[in-house]
Enzyme design. Sequence first.
Site, PDB file in Angstrom:
ATOM      1  N   CYS A   1       0.962  -1.122  -0.140  1.00 26.57           N
ATOM      2  CA  CYS A   1      -0.176   0.090  -0.031  1.00 26.57           C
ATOM      3  C   CYS A   1       1.006   1.364  -0.019  1.00 26.57           C
ATOM      4  O   CYS A   1       1.374   1.440   1.036  1.00 26.57           O
ATOM      5  CB  CYS A   1      -0.922  -0.166   1.173  1.00 26.57           C
ATOM      6  SG  CYS A   1      -1.859   1.623   1.710  1.00 26.57           S
TER       7      CYS A   1
ATOM      8  N   CYS B   1      -0.060   4.032   2.516  1.00 20.15           N
ATOM      9  CA  CYS B   1       0.388   3.738   3.753  1.00 20.15           C
ATOM     10  C   CYS B   1       1.675   3.829   4.188  1.00 20.15           C
ATOM     11  O   CYS B   1       2.020   4.232   5.165  1.00 20.15           O
ATOM     12  CB  CYS B   1       0.194   2.063   3.875  1.00 20.15           C
ATOM     13  SG  CYS B   1      -1.589   1.604   3.795  1.00 20.15           S
TER      14      CYS B   1
END
Length: 279
Positions: free
Chosen positions: A50, A53
Amino acid sequence: MKKIILSIVFFVAVIQQSNATQWMTSFEDAKKLSIATNKLIVIDFWATWCKPCIKMESDTWNQPEIQELLNGFVPLKIDIDVFRKVSNKYSANRIPYVLIVDANGEVIYNETGYKDKSQMLKVLKKFTINTSALQSDYASFNKEPNAEAAMSIAEKYYDTSIYVNDDVENDYMNLASNYLRMVKKLSTKKEYKEKYEQKVDLLDDAYRLLLRGKSEKVLEILKNKFKESEIASENKGLFDFIHFVAYKKLEDKDNAKLWYDKLKTDKNYKFYLLKSRKI
């Protein structure tokens, strides 16, 4: 109960003595630490693939101002590809996904998407709170979910909403309502009817509206739904308190004085009076 608290304190000592990273990865250990340290839990759902993230890790979580505020929480990172049970529990299908939960894992705040430093600072500042008043209830509920602890936690969350910022008071009131629903689930029909139903109704129907400033509606509900002669002794203080504050807010001095005199006979009179000054 004393044994539970002592075991949790020991757990904290072990954590502090080790050179563990700031972020925890065990949900169960985070809940225990939350009880012991009187802090809410911040959960960051993420994954190695991600990109938002990873960006949030460097641009947000690793910033000194954020790190300082995280000291007021138990920080927990959950890799959704590794800890699927926890991820599924909170439907962490889109990440980054940040939650703030209490020591029992009940959600107070949740939002999906990348958050920069300024956005996360606002969130953490709003939800920083000391939960020491709930410690024994958390410990009891954590050991085995039960109606008595759920009831106590619900009432304390309603009380908490009096003292927090206006923009998060509804979050705590909604959490209180969630625990009141648990009371019904965790008790038999007979037990709920005889022991809990009246107080649940007083809290969720009358007290909640009182905290929202709807005093006239509160008095209408009390008049139509409750008879003073049928109020259980353990609920009498709450019943009198709600009447007193509602009339006080409406500047009805005569009725406020009437219910104030009734409230003074309750053993928790001073506690109720202190709350009345904050509402």
